[in-house]
Motif scaffolding. Structure first.
Motif, PDB file in Angstrom:
ATOM      1  N   SER A 108     -15.683 -51.018  12.777  1.00  0.00           N
ATOM      2  CA  SER A 108     -14.456 -50.765  12.032  1.00  0.00           C
ATOM      3  C   SER A 108     -13.304 -51.248  12.896  1.00  0.00           C
ATOM      4  N   ALA A 109     -12.286 -51.792  12.258  1.00  0.00           N
ATOM      5  CA  ALA A 109     -11.193 -52.356  13.044  1.00  0.00           C
ATOM      6  C   ALA A 109      -9.880 -52.201  12.298  1.00  0.00           C
ATOM      7  N   GLY A 110      -8.792 -52.329  13.059  1.00  0.00           N
ATOM      8  CA  GLY A 110      -7.462 -52.338  12.472  1.00  0.00           C
ATOM      9  C   GLY A 110      -7.024 -53.773  12.238  1.00  0.00           C
ATOM     10  N   PHE A 184      -5.329 -45.024  20.216  1.00  0.00           N
ATOM     11  CA  PHE A 184      -5.037 -46.234  19.448  1.00  0.00           C
ATOM     12  C   PHE A 184      -3.960 -47.034  20.171  1.00  0.00           C
ATOM     13  N   GLU A 185      -3.722 -48.231  19.686  1.00  0.00           N
ATOM     14  CA  GLU A 185      -2.726 -49.097  20.292  1.00  0.00           C
ATOM     15  C   GLU A 185      -1.315 -48.619  19.931  1.00  0.00           C
ATOM     16  N   GLY A 202      -9.945 -53.500  17.905  1.00  0.00           N
ATOM     17  CA  GLY A 202     -10.934 -52.430  17.863  1.00  0.00           C
ATOM     18  C   GLY A 202     -11.415 -52.064  19.252  1.00  0.00           C
ATOM     19  N   MET A 203     -12.323 -51.088  19.282  1.00  0.00           N
ATOM     20  CA  MET A 203     -12.731 -50.478  20.549  1.00  0.00           C
ATOM     21  C   MET A 203     -14.213 -50.693  20.866  1.00  0.00           C
ATOM     22  N   THR A 226     -10.276 -50.881   8.354  1.00  0.00           N
ATOM     23  CA  THR A 226     -10.040 -49.524   7.840  1.00  0.00           C
ATOM     24  C   THR A 226      -8.558 -49.176   7.755  1.00  0.00           C
ATOM     25  N   ASN A 227      -7.715 -49.958   8.407  1.00  0.00           N
ATOM     26  CA  ASN A 227      -6.278 -49.624   8.436  1.00  0.00           C
ATOM     27  C   ASN A 227      -5.478 -50.832   8.900  1.00  0.00           C
ATOM     28  N   LEU A 237      -2.166 -43.341  13.094  1.00  0.00           N
ATOM     29  CA  LEU A 237      -3.576 -43.689  12.909  1.00  0.00           C
ATOM     30  C   LEU A 237      -4.448 -42.505  13.323  1.00  0.00           C
TER      31      LEU A 237
HETATM   32  N1  HPA Z   1      -7.375 -49.849  16.505  1.00  0.00           N
HETATM   33  C1  HPA Z   1      -8.481 -49.774  17.271  1.00  0.00           C
HETATM   34  N2  HPA Z   1      -9.671 -49.480  16.792  1.00  0.00           N
HETATM   35  C2  HPA Z   1      -9.774 -49.251  15.476  1.00  0.00           C
HETATM   36  C3  HPA Z   1      -8.665 -49.306  14.625  1.00  0.00           C
HETATM   37  C4  HPA Z   1      -7.400 -49.638  15.168  1.00  0.00           C
HETATM   38  O1  HPA Z   1      -6.365 -49.717  14.476  1.00  0.00           O
HETATM   39  N3  HPA Z   1      -9.118 -49.018  13.366  1.00  0.00           N
HETATM   40  C5  HPA Z   1     -10.462 -48.802  13.474  1.00  0.00           C
HETATM   41  N4  HPA Z   1     -10.863 -48.938  14.745  1.00  0.00           N
END
Ligand code: HPA
Length: 265
Positions: A108-110, A184-185, A202-203, A226-227, A237
């Motif tokens: 999952s990532a932003g 989060f960032e 992402g992480m 996801t966002n 977040l």
């Molecule tokens: N940043 C880092 N990792 C994430 C994010 C994000 O916005 N959304 C889901 N994993």
């Protein structure tokens, strides 16, 4: 041969997985598509790290997608859980030792891009390892100097694009930037990420790509968005949001991966 590989070979009998798949948070729906599943909790696999992140199941599920034997790692451990970029070494080495040739990583990532909203699926075409960590630090041979020019396998990438096309599912393509997390960032970091060429942040995943290349596995990877990343909307977040949103894109990503693997000629 890792002890986990010996144990798994005993459990799997004649089933010889050729693809490994690592599922990120909330992306478990692919598991339901695995036929004749053999489920092995990580706790039974010597050296497998048992994670602590909610939304990550922590089991290996082997079986078939179409006619193709696969091993799905449902749940991963992240660098931020223990400060160890090498945390996924045993699972990835184990896949290699049981005969897996290709590893497909998901997360999952932003999104850093206005035109890639939550719910999008993005094929990772390249990455930026921004955390400063590397799983190969401390490996004591010249094997540690792994080339990353072709880290993401061109043939697998093409097959992922074709699978998405056949299903009529839009598939974005971009650069994934790895931040250590678990915070989060900041909005400033996201502006930086954009300037540096990132499409998503992402992480996870990047240390696994490096380990997979170290072990000679072909790699493909994809993110479920996801966002929008920090500062792009007014909202704060949260991991809750990641877990809630992941299944939306996750179902489409699962369909793409199933098509990619099951359609293999
Ligand atoms: N940043 C880092 N990792 C994430 C994010 C994000 O916005 N959304 C889901 N994993």
């Amino acid at each position: 041969m890792t002890a986990a590989a010996e144990f798994l070979k005993g459990k799997l009998g004649t089933l010889a997985p050729r693809y490994g798949i690592v599922l990120g948070s909330g992306l478990g729906s692919l598991i339901d598509a695995v036929a004749d599943p053999v489920r092995v909790p990580y706790a039974e696999l010597p050296g497998f790290p048992v994670g602590s992140v909610s939304g990550h199941a922590g089991e290996l599920v082997a079986g078939r997608l179409g006619d193709v034997p696969v091993a799905v790692l449902s749940g991963r451990v992240h660098f931020y859980e223990r400060g160890d970029a090498n945390a996924m070494r045993v699972p990835i080495e184990t896949l290699k030792r049981i005969g897996v040739e290709s590893l497909i990583l998901t997360n999952s990532a932003g999104s850093v891009r206005e035109d890639m909203p939550p719910g999008s699926v993005m094929r990772i075409a390249d990455h930026i390892a921004f955390s400063g960590a590397n799983p190969l630090i401390g490996v004591d041979s010249d094997d540690r100097f792994v080339g990353m020019t072709n880290a993401y396998d061109a043939a697998l990438a093409e097959r992922m694009e074709e699978a998405a096309d056949r299903l009529g599912i839009p598939l974005a393509r971009g650069v994934y930037m790895w931040f250590s997390g678990p915070s989060f960032e900041t909005p400033a970091e996201i502006r930086m990420a954009r300037v540096l060429g990132a499409d998503a942040v992402g992480m996870s995943t990047v240390p696994e790509v490096i380990l997979a290349r170290f072990f000679g596995l072909r790699v493909a990877a994809a993110s479920v968005i996801t966002n929008f990343a920090a500062g792009m909307t007014g909202a704060e977040l949260s991991h809750q949001e990641t877990k809630e949103m992941a299944p939306f894109g996750g179902q489409r990503l699962a369909a793409i991966l199933k098509e990619l693997i099951a359609s293999e000629g």
